[in-house]
Design a protein around this motif. Structure first.
Motif, PDB file in Angstrom:
ATOM      1  N   PHE A 165       0.865  -1.194   0.000  1.00  0.00           N
ATOM      2  CA  PHE A 165       0.000   0.000   0.000  1.00  0.00           C
ATOM      3  C   PHE A 165       0.896   1.237   0.000  1.00  0.00           C
ATOM      4  CE2 PHE A 165      -2.939   3.123   1.715  1.00  0.00           C
ATOM      5  CZ  PHE A 165      -4.139   2.764   1.119  1.00  0.00           C
ATOM      6  N   THR A 166       0.760   2.086  -1.034  1.00  0.00           N
ATOM      7  CA  THR A 166       1.629   3.271  -1.193  1.00  0.00           C
ATOM      8  C   THR A 166       0.812   4.553  -1.066  1.00  0.00           C
ATOM      9  OG1 THR A 166       1.328   3.204  -3.584  1.00  0.00           O
ATOM     10  CG2 THR A 166       3.224   1.998  -2.683  1.00  0.00           C
ATOM     11  N   ARG A 167       1.512   5.692  -1.119  1.00  0.00           N
ATOM     12  CA  ARG A 167       0.845   7.000  -1.009  1.00  0.00           C
ATOM     13  C   ARG A 167      -0.067   7.266  -2.224  1.00  0.00           C
ATOM     14  NH1 ARG A 167       0.941  11.399   1.959  1.00  0.00           N
ATOM     15  NH2 ARG A 167       2.598  10.677   3.326  1.00  0.00           N
ATOM     16  N   GLU A 168       0.249   6.667  -3.355  1.00  0.00           N
ATOM     17  CA  GLU A 168      -0.581   6.852  -4.546  1.00  0.00           C
ATOM     18  C   GLU A 168      -1.979   6.264  -4.347  1.00  0.00           C
ATOM     19  OE1 GLU A 168       1.584   5.096  -7.678  1.00  0.00           O
ATOM     20  OE2 GLU A 168       3.222   6.564  -7.611  1.00  0.00           O
ATOM     21  N   ASP A 169      -2.078   5.215  -3.496  1.00  0.00           N
ATOM     22  CA  ASP A 169      -3.381   4.607  -3.229  1.00  0.00           C
ATOM     23  C   ASP A 169      -4.260   5.517  -2.372  1.00  0.00           C
ATOM     24  OD1 ASP A 169      -2.756   2.200  -4.584  1.00  0.00           O
ATOM     25  OD2 ASP A 169      -1.588   1.536  -2.839  1.00  0.00           O
ATOM     26  N   ASN A 170      -3.651   6.373  -1.533  1.00  0.00           N
ATOM     27  CA  ASN A 170      -4.405   7.300  -0.680  1.00  0.00           C
ATOM     28  C   ASN A 170      -3.656   8.643  -0.644  1.00  0.00           C
ATOM     29  OD1 ASN A 170      -6.226   8.359   1.145  1.00  0.00           O
ATOM     30  ND2 ASN A 170      -5.338   7.305   2.925  1.00  0.00           N
ATOM     31  N   PRO A 171      -3.745   9.438  -1.709  1.00  0.00           N
ATOM     32  CA  PRO A 171      -2.940  10.679  -1.767  1.00  0.00           C
ATOM     33  C   PRO A 171      -3.392  11.766  -0.796  1.00  0.00           C
ATOM     34  CG  PRO A 171      -4.372  10.515  -3.668  1.00  0.00           C
ATOM     35  CD  PRO A 171      -4.530   9.238  -2.919  1.00  0.00           C
ATOM     36  N   LYS A 172      -4.683  11.799  -0.416  1.00  0.00           N
ATOM     37  CA  LYS A 172      -5.198  12.856   0.452  1.00  0.00           C
ATOM     38  C   LYS A 172      -4.996  12.580   1.945  1.00  0.00           C
ATOM     39  CE  LYS A 172      -8.629  14.421  -2.875  1.00  0.00           C
ATOM     40  NZ  LYS A 172     -10.064  14.675  -3.123  1.00  0.00           N
ATOM     41  N   GLY A 173      -4.560  11.388   2.293  1.00  0.00           N
ATOM     42  CA  GLY A 173      -4.303  11.078   3.701  1.00  0.00           C
ATOM     43  C   GLY A 173      -5.576  10.749   4.469  1.00  0.00           C
ATOM     44  N   LEU A 174      -5.484  10.836   5.814  1.00  0.00           N
ATOM     45  CA  LEU A 174      -6.601  10.472   6.689  1.00  0.00           C
ATOM     46  C   LEU A 174      -7.368  11.717   7.128  1.00  0.00           C
ATOM     47  CD1 LEU A 174      -4.717   7.888   8.946  1.00  0.00           C
ATOM     48  CD2 LEU A 174      -6.059   7.409   6.908  1.00  0.00           C
ATOM     49  N   LEU A 175      -8.650  11.519   7.372  1.00  0.00           N
ATOM     50  CA  LEU A 175      -9.518  12.636   7.723  1.00  0.00           C
ATOM     51  C   LEU A 175      -9.370  13.027   9.196  1.00  0.00           C
ATOM     52  CD1 LEU A 175     -11.777  14.484   6.585  1.00  0.00           C
ATOM     53  CD2 LEU A 175     -13.430  12.798   7.423  1.00  0.00           C
ATOM     54  N   GLU A 176      -9.313  12.017  10.086  1.00  0.00           N
ATOM     55  CA  GLU A 176      -9.238  12.273  11.521  1.00  0.00           C
ATOM     56  C   GLU A 176      -7.979  11.649  12.111  1.00  0.00           C
ATOM     57  OE1 GLU A 176     -11.218  14.022  13.473  1.00  0.00           O
ATOM     58  OE2 GLU A 176     -12.699  14.533  11.937  1.00  0.00           O
ATOM     59  N   GLU A 177      -7.623  12.141  13.283  1.00  0.00           N
ATOM     60  CA  GLU A 177      -6.455  11.600  13.995  1.00  0.00           C
ATOM     61  C   GLU A 177      -6.908  10.471  14.929  1.00  0.00           C
ATOM     62  OE1 GLU A 177      -3.985  13.279  17.579  1.00  0.00           O
ATOM     63  OE2 GLU A 177      -3.395  14.339  15.751  1.00  0.00           O
ATOM     64  N   SER A 178      -6.199   9.346  14.919  1.00  0.00           N
ATOM     65  CA  SER A 178      -6.508   8.190  15.782  1.00  0.00           C
ATOM     66  C   SER A 178      -5.345   7.935  16.720  1.00  0.00           C
ATOM     67  CB  SER A 178      -6.763   6.940  14.945  1.00  0.00           C
ATOM     68  OG  SER A 178      -7.810   7.170  14.033  1.00  0.00           O
ATOM     69  N   SER A 179      -5.681   7.409  17.890  1.00  0.00           N
ATOM     70  CA  SER A 179      -4.606   7.102  18.859  1.00  0.00           C
ATOM     71  C   SER A 179      -5.009   5.903  19.722  1.00  0.00           C
ATOM     72  CB  SER A 179      -4.329   8.313  19.756  1.00  0.00           C
ATOM     73  OG  SER A 179      -5.453   8.593  20.563  1.00  0.00           O
ATOM     74  N   PHE A 180      -3.978   5.186  20.158  1.00  0.00           N
ATOM     75  CA  PHE A 180      -4.161   4.042  21.065  1.00  0.00           C
ATOM     76  C   PHE A 180      -3.112   4.135  22.159  1.00  0.00           C
ATOM     77  CE2 PHE A 180      -6.071   2.300  17.177  1.00  0.00           C
ATOM     78  CZ  PHE A 180      -7.252   1.792  17.686  1.00  0.00           C
ATOM     79  N   ALA A 181      -3.508   3.698  23.361  1.00  0.00           N
ATOM     80  CA  ALA A 181      -2.566   3.699  24.488  1.00  0.00           C
ATOM     81  C   ALA A 181      -2.680   2.383  25.236  1.00  0.00           C
ATOM     82  CB  ALA A 181      -2.872   4.857  25.438  1.00  0.00           C
ATOM     83  N   THR A 182      -1.579   1.948  25.818  1.00  0.00           N
ATOM     84  CA  THR A 182      -1.569   0.723  26.628  1.00  0.00           C
ATOM     85  C   THR A 182      -0.603   0.898  27.800  1.00  0.00           C
ATOM     86  OG1 THR A 182      -1.309  -1.673  26.551  1.00  0.00           O
ATOM     87  CG2 THR A 182       0.256  -0.412  25.273  1.00  0.00           C
ATOM     88  N   LEU A 183      -0.920   0.244  28.918  1.00  0.00           N
ATOM     89  CA  LEU A 183      -0.063   0.286  30.099  1.00  0.00           C
ATOM     90  C   LEU A 183       0.973  -0.825  30.028  1.00  0.00           C
ATOM     91  CD1 LEU A 183      -2.846   0.806  32.782  1.00  0.00           C
ATOM     92  CD2 LEU A 183      -1.336   2.560  31.878  1.00  0.00           C
ATOM     93  N   PHE A 184       2.074  -0.647  30.715  1.00  0.00           N
ATOM     94  CA  PHE A 184       3.113  -1.686  30.772  1.00  0.00           C
ATOM     95  C   PHE A 184       3.554  -1.869  32.230  1.00  0.00           C
ATOM     96  CE2 PHE A 184       5.290   2.322  29.932  1.00  0.00           C
ATOM     97  CZ  PHE A 184       6.287   2.336  30.892  1.00  0.00           C
ATOM     98  N   PRO A 185       4.031  -3.072  32.608  1.00  0.00           N
ATOM     99  CA  PRO A 185       4.449  -3.309  33.993  1.00  0.00           C
ATOM    100  C   PRO A 185       5.751  -2.584  34.323  1.00  0.00           C
ATOM    101  CG  PRO A 185       4.802  -5.267  32.650  1.00  0.00           C
ATOM    102  CD  PRO A 185       4.073  -4.296  31.798  1.00  0.00           C
ATOM    103  N   LYS A 186       6.010  -2.448  35.612  1.00  0.00           N
ATOM    104  CA  LYS A 186       7.166  -1.689  36.091  1.00  0.00           C
ATOM    105  C   LYS A 186       8.491  -2.305  35.640  1.00  0.00           C
ATOM    106  CE  LYS A 186       8.892   1.564  38.871  1.00  0.00           C
ATOM    107  NZ  LYS A 186       8.723   3.000  38.589  1.00  0.00           N
ATOM    108  N   TYR A 187       8.547  -3.651  35.599  1.00  0.00           N
ATOM    109  CA  TYR A 187       9.823  -4.308  35.259  1.00  0.00           C
ATOM    110  C   TYR A 187      10.208  -4.109  33.783  1.00  0.00           C
ATOM    111  CZ  TYR A 187       6.881  -8.116  33.410  1.00  0.00           C
ATOM    112  OH  TYR A 187       5.951  -8.848  32.722  1.00  0.00           O
ATOM    113  N   ARG A 188       9.273  -3.627  32.916  1.00  0.00           N
ATOM    114  CA  ARG A 188       9.589  -3.402  31.508  1.00  0.00           C
ATOM    115  C   ARG A 188      10.128  -1.996  31.256  1.00  0.00           C
ATOM    116  NH1 ARG A 188      10.589  -6.823  27.859  1.00  0.00           N
ATOM    117  NH2 ARG A 188       9.479  -5.751  26.183  1.00  0.00           N
ATOM    118  N   GLU A 189      10.147  -1.159  32.273  1.00  0.00           N
ATOM    119  CA  GLU A 189      10.515   0.242  32.104  1.00  0.00           C
ATOM    120  C   GLU A 189      11.946   0.407  31.586  1.00  0.00           C
ATOM    121  OE1 GLU A 189      11.052   4.093  34.995  1.00  0.00           O
ATOM    122  OE2 GLU A 189       9.360   2.749  35.401  1.00  0.00           O
ATOM    123  N   ALA A 190      12.903  -0.330  32.172  1.00  0.00           N
ATOM    124  CA  ALA A 190      14.318  -0.197  31.785  1.00  0.00           C
ATOM    125  C   ALA A 190      14.531  -0.613  30.335  1.00  0.00           C
ATOM    126  CB  ALA A 190      15.187  -1.037  32.717  1.00  0.00           C
TER     127      ALA A 190
END
Length: 353
Positions: A18-43
């Motif tokens: 899938f290239t930019r030529e397939d969707n030249p105008k981009g996306l209409l709205e902004e999307s976001s996702f978030a997830t938590l992680f355990p303390k031992y994964r911080e480092a």
């Protein structure tokens, strides 16, 4: 339908990227996702976060790491043209939170790679049984898990109460089946054997359109014990809307037998007669028990033993010879010939002297 009319996909064919030529105008709205992680994964996340940002930057997706809240967030930008890129970025941060290393996680951004997170914590009630079955999935020194990875072309990570898998869609389907069967107390070696047979059968072009049911092994459980049936079986009575009949009172019984209409003297006499009858029966039984000791036991019939046959042939001639020899010998004396020899020896000794 004729086979010539069917659309066949050639081996090794891939869908174009899938290239930019397939969707030249981009996306209409902004999307976001978030997830938590355990303390031992911080480092670990601190070290590899620049690499995560670089990998997502190629697809014009922003990534933010919040160490205070312990969360990872991915958002689309104005330059993002691929609508599915944010879904892949979401899977990427999920896998990072599940202790999957970045060397494997970045593969999720490819078109032919997907991920599956299988929750196994609630499939088994007892904690000890759950740990044993999870260890069975790993195998001795991780050999079972390695064999499963080679057969399905997937990366598998067993961590806590989840199993994270990363690879092609067909492989993920097999991984999920093996993991769920293992939690249901079916050993993974059975599914591994089936996968090995399927891989060999897929190499034969003639068998591709046929059913493989006759080649696959059928395993039966042999160590299941039959449930012990209880000695007393409680059978449920049939439901009836009517209540049970009321038990008869003492007066009802006396009315039925006619005793109610007797005089007090007659009633008393009847009770005395019943008591005497019971006493007579008890005396009779007691007497029978006492008389049992005086009953002689049954004698066993005498079995006549057959006398051994003592008839033997007697040798008369041998007996006669024994008697003659006995007559010649005197009790306590030497035979005649020995006496003569002894006398001759004595005379010789006298002459020499």
């Amino acid at each position: 339908v004729d086979e010539s009319e069917l659309l066949t996909v050639p081996d090794g064919w891939k869908e174009p990227a899938f290239t930019r030529e397939d969707n030249p105008k981009g996306l209409l709205e902004e999307s976001s996702f978030a997830t938590l992680f355990p303390k031992y994964r911080e480092a670990y996340l601190k070290e590899c976060w620049p690499l995560v940002q670089k990998a997502l930057g190629e697809h014009y997706v922003n990534a933010a790491l919040d160490l205070i809240e312990g969360s990872m967030t991915v958002t689309t930008t104005k330059k993002t043209f691929d609508p599915y890129a944010i879904i892949r970025a979401r899977d990427l941060i999920k896998l990072l939170a599940r202790s999957v290393p970045f060397e494997q996680v970045f593969r999720i951004l490819q078109d032919d790679v997907a991920c599956d997170i299988i929750k196994i914590g609630s499939l088994v009630r007892k904690r000890d049984t759950f740990i044993k079955r999870r260890g069975r999935l790993l195998g001795p020194k991780g050999s079972t898990l390695k064999a499963l990875e080679l057969l399905t072309n997937c990366y598998i990570m067993v961590q806590g109460n989840t199993v994270s898998a990363l690879g092609p869609f067909s492989g993920l389907k097999e991984v999920r089946k093996v993991v769920l069967d293992t939690m249901k107390n079916i050993h993974p070696i059975y599914n591994i054997k089936t996968l090995m047979i399927k891989r060999e059968l897929s190499k034969d072009p003639e068998l591709r359109s046929q059913s493989w049911e006759r080649f696959l092994p059928k395993f039966k459980r042999k160590n299941l014990k039959k449930r012990k049936e209880p000695k007393k079986k409680n059978t449920k009575k049939e439901y009836t809307p009517f209540p049970p009949p009321q038990p008869e009172s003492q007066i009802d019984k006396e009315l039925a037998s006619g005793e109610y209409f007797l005089k007090e003297r007659q009633k008393k006499r009847k009770r005395v007669e019943e008591i005497k009858a019971k006493q007579a029966d008890a005396i009779k039984k007691r007497q029978e028990e006492r008389n049992k000791a005086f009953i002689p036991p049954k004698e066993k019939p005498v079995v006549k033993t057959k006398k051994a046959s003592t008839e033997k042939k007697i040798d008369i001639e041998a007996i006669k010879e024994k008697v003659k020899n006995a007559k010649k010998k005197k009790l306590g004396a030497l035979p005649v010939e020995e006496v003569k020899l002894k006398m001759a020896a004595d005379e010789k000794k006298k002459k020499n002297k």
